[in-house]
Design an enzyme around this catalytic site. Structure first.
Site, PDB file in Angstrom:
ATOM      1  N   ALA A  53      17.010  57.936  20.869  1.00  0.00           N
ATOM      2  CA  ALA A  53      18.313  57.584  21.599  1.00  0.00           C
ATOM      3  C   ALA A  53      18.805  59.049  22.357  1.00  0.00           C
ATOM      4  O   ALA A  53      19.349  59.983  22.004  1.00  0.00           O
ATOM      5  CB  ALA A  53      19.381  57.203  20.728  1.00  0.00           C
ATOM      6  N   LEU A  54      17.875  59.348  23.502  1.00  0.00           N
ATOM      7  CA  LEU A  54      18.305  60.291  24.486  1.00  0.00           C
ATOM      8  C   LEU A  54      18.979  59.910  25.536  1.00  0.00           C
ATOM      9  O   LEU A  54      20.213  60.552  25.914  1.00  0.00           O
ATOM     10  CB  LEU A  54      16.757  60.800  24.872  1.00  0.00           C
ATOM     11  CG  LEU A  54      16.754  62.050  25.871  1.00  0.00           C
ATOM     12  CD1 LEU A  54      17.454  63.275  25.069  1.00  0.00           C
ATOM     13  CD2 LEU A  54      15.310  62.298  26.344  1.00  0.00           C
ATOM     14  N   THR A  55      18.659  58.900  26.308  1.00  0.00           N
ATOM     15  CA  THR A  55      19.337  58.645  27.532  1.00  0.00           C
ATOM     16  C   THR A  55      20.933  58.328  27.489  1.00  0.00           C
ATOM     17  O   THR A  55      21.338  57.739  26.285  1.00  0.00           O
ATOM     18  CB  THR A  55      18.537  57.482  28.347  1.00  0.00           C
ATOM     19  OG1 THR A  55      17.234  57.782  28.316  1.00  0.00           O
ATOM     20  CG2 THR A  55      19.079  57.206  29.613  1.00  0.00           C
ATOM     21  N   SER A  61      17.251  60.669  34.418  1.00  0.00           N
ATOM     22  CA  SER A  61      16.037  61.650  34.495  1.00  0.00           C
ATOM     23  C   SER A  61      16.559  63.113  34.182  1.00  0.00           C
ATOM     24  O   SER A  61      15.795  63.847  33.681  1.00  0.00           O
ATOM     25  CB  SER A  61      16.145  61.710  36.222  1.00  0.00           C
ATOM     26  OG  SER A  61      15.470  60.547  36.170  1.00  0.00           O
ATOM     27  N   ARG A 202     -10.624  28.480  41.079  1.00  0.00           N
ATOM     28  CA  ARG A 202      -9.703  27.787  42.290  1.00  0.00           C
ATOM     29  C   ARG A 202     -10.572  27.441  43.533  1.00  0.00           C
ATOM     30  O   ARG A 202     -11.377  28.587  44.027  1.00  0.00           O
ATOM     31  CB  ARG A 202      -8.530  28.664  42.366  1.00  0.00           C
ATOM     32  CG  ARG A 202      -7.716  28.213  43.699  1.00  0.00           C
ATOM     33  CD  ARG A 202      -6.826  27.088  43.441  1.00  0.00           C
ATOM     34  NE  ARG A 202      -6.010  27.012  44.537  1.00  0.00           N
ATOM     35  CZ  ARG A 202      -5.376  25.732  44.811  1.00  0.00           C
ATOM     36  NH1 ARG A 202      -5.663  24.757  43.857  1.00  0.00           N
ATOM     37  NH2 ARG A 202      -4.552  25.657  45.867  1.00  0.00           N
ATOM     38  N   GLY A 274       0.548  30.674  44.966  1.00  0.00           N
ATOM     39  CA  GLY A 274       2.008  30.327  44.541  1.00  0.00           C
ATOM     40  C   GLY A 274       2.003  30.163  42.779  1.00  0.00           C
ATOM     41  O   GLY A 274       3.264  30.636  42.465  1.00  0.00           O
ATOM     42  N   GLU A 297      10.504  56.849  30.119  1.00  0.00           N
ATOM     43  CA  GLU A 297       9.581  57.944  29.543  1.00  0.00           C
ATOM     44  C   GLU A 297       9.318  58.966  30.852  1.00  0.00           C
ATOM     45  O   GLU A 297       8.239  59.361  31.184  1.00  0.00           O
ATOM     46  CB  GLU A 297       8.490  57.668  29.013  1.00  0.00           C
ATOM     47  CG  GLU A 297       8.851  56.937  27.572  1.00  0.00           C
ATOM     48  CD  GLU A 297       7.960  56.866  26.514  1.00  0.00           C
ATOM     49  OE1 GLU A 297       6.863  57.387  26.655  1.00  0.00           O
ATOM     50  OE2 GLU A 297       8.383  56.000  25.715  1.00  0.00           O
ATOM     51  N   SER A 300       8.345  57.808  37.948  1.00  0.00           N
ATOM     52  CA  SER A 300       7.060  58.114  38.864  1.00  0.00           C
ATOM     53  C   SER A 300       7.507  59.670  39.558  1.00  0.00           C
ATOM     54  O   SER A 300       6.913  60.413  39.505  1.00  0.00           O
ATOM     55  CB  SER A 300       6.712  57.151  39.853  1.00  0.00           C
ATOM     56  OG  SER A 300       6.007  56.206  38.799  1.00  0.00           O
TER      57      SER A 300
HETATM   58  C1  LIG Z   1      14.134  48.801  29.257  1.00  0.00           C
HETATM   59  C2  LIG Z   1      14.315  50.290  29.021  1.00  0.00           C
HETATM   60  C3  LIG Z   1      13.944  51.034  27.974  1.00  0.00           C
HETATM   61  C4  LIG Z   1      14.474  52.268  27.797  1.00  0.00           C
HETATM   62  N1  LIG Z   1      14.075  52.943  26.384  1.00  0.00           N
HETATM   63  C5  LIG Z   1      14.688  54.139  26.307  1.00  0.00           C
HETATM   64  C6  LIG Z   1      14.620  54.511  24.871  1.00  0.00           C
HETATM   65  O1  LIG Z   1      14.319  54.048  24.071  1.00  0.00           O
HETATM   66  N2  LIG Z   1      15.249  55.923  24.789  1.00  0.00           N
HETATM   67  C7  LIG Z   1      15.800  56.642  25.893  1.00  0.00           C
HETATM   68  O2  LIG Z   1      16.333  57.607  25.583  1.00  0.00           O
HETATM   69  N3  LIG Z   1      15.733  56.081  26.936  1.00  0.00           N
HETATM   70  C8  LIG Z   1      15.179  54.678  27.313  1.00  0.00           C
HETATM   71  N4  LIG Z   1      15.111  54.211  28.687  1.00  0.00           N
HETATM   72  C9  LIG Z   1      15.723  54.998  29.561  1.00  0.00           C
HETATM   73  C10 LIG Z   1      14.800  55.572  30.860  1.00  0.00           C
HETATM   74  O3  LIG Z   1      14.122  56.730  30.296  1.00  0.00           O
HETATM   75  C11 LIG Z   1      15.575  55.979  31.954  1.00  0.00           C
HETATM   76  O4  LIG Z   1      16.304  55.013  32.524  1.00  0.00           O
HETATM   77  C12 LIG Z   1      14.750  56.919  32.793  1.00  0.00           C
HETATM   78  O5  LIG Z   1      14.514  58.097  32.564  1.00  0.00           O
HETATM   79  C13 LIG Z   1      15.432  56.936  34.415  1.00  0.00           C
HETATM   80  O6  LIG Z   1      16.581  57.217  34.231  1.00  0.00           O
HETATM   81  P1  LIG Z   1      17.877  56.545  34.986  1.00  0.00           P
HETATM   82  O7  LIG Z   1      17.688  55.267  34.813  1.00  0.00           O
HETATM   83  O8  LIG Z   1      19.202  57.388  34.671  1.00  0.00           O
HETATM   84  O9  LIG Z   1      17.831  56.641  36.449  1.00  0.00           O
HETATM   85  P2  LIG Z   1      18.037  58.099  37.347  1.00  0.00           P
HETATM   86  O10 LIG Z   1      17.812  59.326  36.775  1.00  0.00           O
HETATM   87  O11 LIG Z   1      19.536  57.960  37.764  1.00  0.00           O
HETATM   88  O12 LIG Z   1      17.183  57.827  38.616  1.00  0.00           O
HETATM   89  C14 LIG Z   1      17.428  57.113  39.850  1.00  0.00           C
HETATM   90  C15 LIG Z   1      16.220  57.112  40.821  1.00  0.00           C
HETATM   91  O13 LIG Z   1      16.189  58.626  41.231  1.00  0.00           O
HETATM   92  C16 LIG Z   1      15.095  59.420  41.187  1.00  0.00           C
HETATM   93  N5  LIG Z   1      15.247  60.741  40.799  1.00  0.00           N
HETATM   94  C17 LIG Z   1      16.146  61.324  39.678  1.00  0.00           C
HETATM   95  N6  LIG Z   1      16.029  62.634  39.809  1.00  0.00           N
HETATM   96  C18 LIG Z   1      15.210  62.891  40.665  1.00  0.00           C
HETATM   97  C19 LIG Z   1      14.505  64.322  41.309  1.00  0.00           C
HETATM   98  N7  LIG Z   1      14.686  65.222  40.596  1.00  0.00           N
HETATM   99  N8  LIG Z   1      13.692  64.241  42.143  1.00  0.00           N
HETATM  100  C20 LIG Z   1      13.246  62.856  42.628  1.00  0.00           C
HETATM  101  N9  LIG Z   1      13.569  61.723  42.348  1.00  0.00           N
HETATM  102  C21 LIG Z   1      14.566  61.794  41.359  1.00  0.00           C
HETATM  103  C22 LIG Z   1      14.391  58.473  39.863  1.00  0.00           C
HETATM  104  O14 LIG Z   1      13.001  58.551  40.140  1.00  0.00           O
HETATM  105  C23 LIG Z   1      14.830  57.170  40.395  1.00  0.00           C
HETATM  106  O15 LIG Z   1      14.277  56.437  41.407  1.00  0.00           O
HETATM  107  C24 LIG Z   1      14.878  53.147  28.869  1.00  0.00           C
HETATM  108  C25 LIG Z   1      15.108  52.363  30.054  1.00  0.00           C
HETATM  109  C26 LIG Z   1      14.813  51.173  30.315  1.00  0.00           C
HETATM  110  C27 LIG Z   1      15.151  50.415  31.651  1.00  0.00           C
END
Ligand SMILES: Cc1cc2nc3c(=O)[nH]c(=O)nc-3n(C[C@H](O)[C@H](O)[C@H](O)COP(=O)(O)OP(=O)(O)OC[C@H]3O[C@@H](n4cnc5c(N)ncnc54)[C@H](O)[C@@H]3O)c2cc1C
Length: 324
Positions: A53-55, A61, A202, A274, A297, A300
């Site tokens: 649980a980090l996010t 990000s 097909r 389709g 994780e 991209s």
């Molecule tokens: C189904 C699912 C399971 C998950 N499981 C876990 C888990 O078990 N534990 C956990 O801790 N997290 C988990 N996550 C969280 C996941 O790691 C984050 O969603 C991810 O790191 C992106 O963060 P964000 O969603 O806040 O997007 P944001 O950080 O808000 O990013 C939005 C957009 O901005 C871009 N962006 C952001 N910063 C930059 C930069 N410096 N340069 C260029 N582009 C940038 C991103 O690439 C993205 O396109 C999970 C997410 C999902 C959807």
């Protein structure tokens, strides 16, 4: 193993791979021997489900922006308050590796600590999981911590690791990214097979669609992508096993394999025509399920930023050394 199991279903792999991977990895890299002995067998056997649980709502990000705090209570306890989001397995987990700021004066990656929080701890709750695009068999949800009283002995790595939790998170993720890249290769292998079976069965214009060069191109491109990703993942895993620092290569694996898997899934839908767009078709399911790989994780974009930074630093250091 990830490469094999994920050919069946990514959620099947997630059910146990999440446990033996990201949910265990903080303990594997930094746990005390007592913590490892207590928790790892339970996680490995599946008796206990764990999560990482980090996010947080404002820390995605930029995970160093986390706002969850752990305030000391005497010398033996901490009070944790915060909210985690998008946490895989949160709704069903019995053990939560929670990252919280313990040095409230510090900013960024400093002053963060990893805690092991057990289900049943007063103040800990997990709302029902989200509805999502794919991976419906893998529950993902929030973790709410309201003044949870946690013993200092629950710090991952013990008190010597106080304030060093972000390093733990990065070390755990570093290995995990190779795992995740393997997880991307499996579905792509399966989808190439499915494309070939479908394209040979097909018939249109009186012949199998596999006879058309434009269909062959999608198959050839996809299979080449699979081979490149698999080779990169296996080489990086071997280098890591040999003790090399593969931080940049792990990022490359995650980036390349997750993007590759997305391209292959897209081609698979196209080859199915389709039918590939209709629910419960194998290409349709994988197309939705693998979309996640480019997001969690490290997105991209974040991996591109990491790779660029490390590539520039590496070449500058080499140039300087050669010039000296
Ligand atoms: C189904 C699912 C399971 C998950 N499981 C876990 C888990 O078990 N534990 C956990 O801790 N997290 C988990 N996550 C969280 C996941 O790691 C984050 O969603 C991810 O790191 C992106 O963060 P964000 O969603 O806040 O997007 P944001 O950080 O808000 O990013 C939005 C957009 O901005 C871009 N962006 C952001 N910063 C930059 C930069 N410096 N340069 C260029 N582009 C940038 C991103 O690439 C993205 O396109 C999970 C997410 C999902 C959807």
């Amino acid at each position: 193993m990830n490469i094999e199991v994920s050919q069946g279903a990514t959620t099947f792999r997630a059910r146990f791979g999440g446990n033996t991977g990201i949910a265990s990895e903080s303990l594997v890299v930094d746990g005390t021997s007592e913590q490892r002995q207590r928790w790892l067998p339970l996680l490995a056997s599946g008796e206990l489900t764990g999560c990482f649980a980090l996010t947080e709502p404002e820390a995605g990000s930029d995970a160093t922006a986390l706002a969850t705090v752990a305030v000391p209570e005497g010398s033996d306890f901490y009070r944790i308050t915060g909210r985690k989001c998008y946490i895989t397995n949160a709704p069903i987990a019995g053990l939560f590796t929670v990252f919280a700021r313990t040095d409230l004066q510090s900013k960024g990656s400093a002053g963060i600590t990893a805690f092991l929080v057990e289900r049943g701890t007063p103040g800990l709750s997990t709302p029902p999981g989200y509805r999502k695009l794919g991976q419906h068999g893998s529950p993902v949800g929030e973790v709410v911590l309201e003044d949870c009283r946690i013993p200092a002995s629950a710090i991952v790595g013990g008190e010597a690791n106080l304030h060093h939790g972000f390093r733990t998170a990065m070390r755990a993720l570093n290995k995990q990214r190779i795992n995740l890249a393997g997880l991307c290769v499996g579905p792509a292998i399966r989808l190439v097979e499915e494309m070939v079976w479908r394209a040979t069965a097909r018939k249109q214009f009186g012949q199998p669609v596999a006879d058309f060069q434009l269909v062959q191109q999608m198959i050839a491109q996809s299979n080449t992508d699979v081979h490149a990703a698999r080779a990169l993942v296996l080489e990086t895993a071997r280098k890591r096993d040999d003790g090399h620092d593969v931080t940049m290569e792990a990022s490359m694996c995650k980036l390349f394999a997750s993007e590759m898997c997305g391209r292959v899934a897209d081609s698979a839908v196209q080859v199915f025509g389709g039918g590939g767009y209709i629910s419960d078709n194998v290409a349709e399911r994988f197309y939705r399920d693998v979309r996640l790989f480019r997001l969690y994780e490290g997105t991209s974009q974040i991996h591109l930023v990491n790779i660029a930074r490390r590539t520039v630093a590496q070449i500058q250091a080499r140039t300087k050394a050669e010039g000296a």
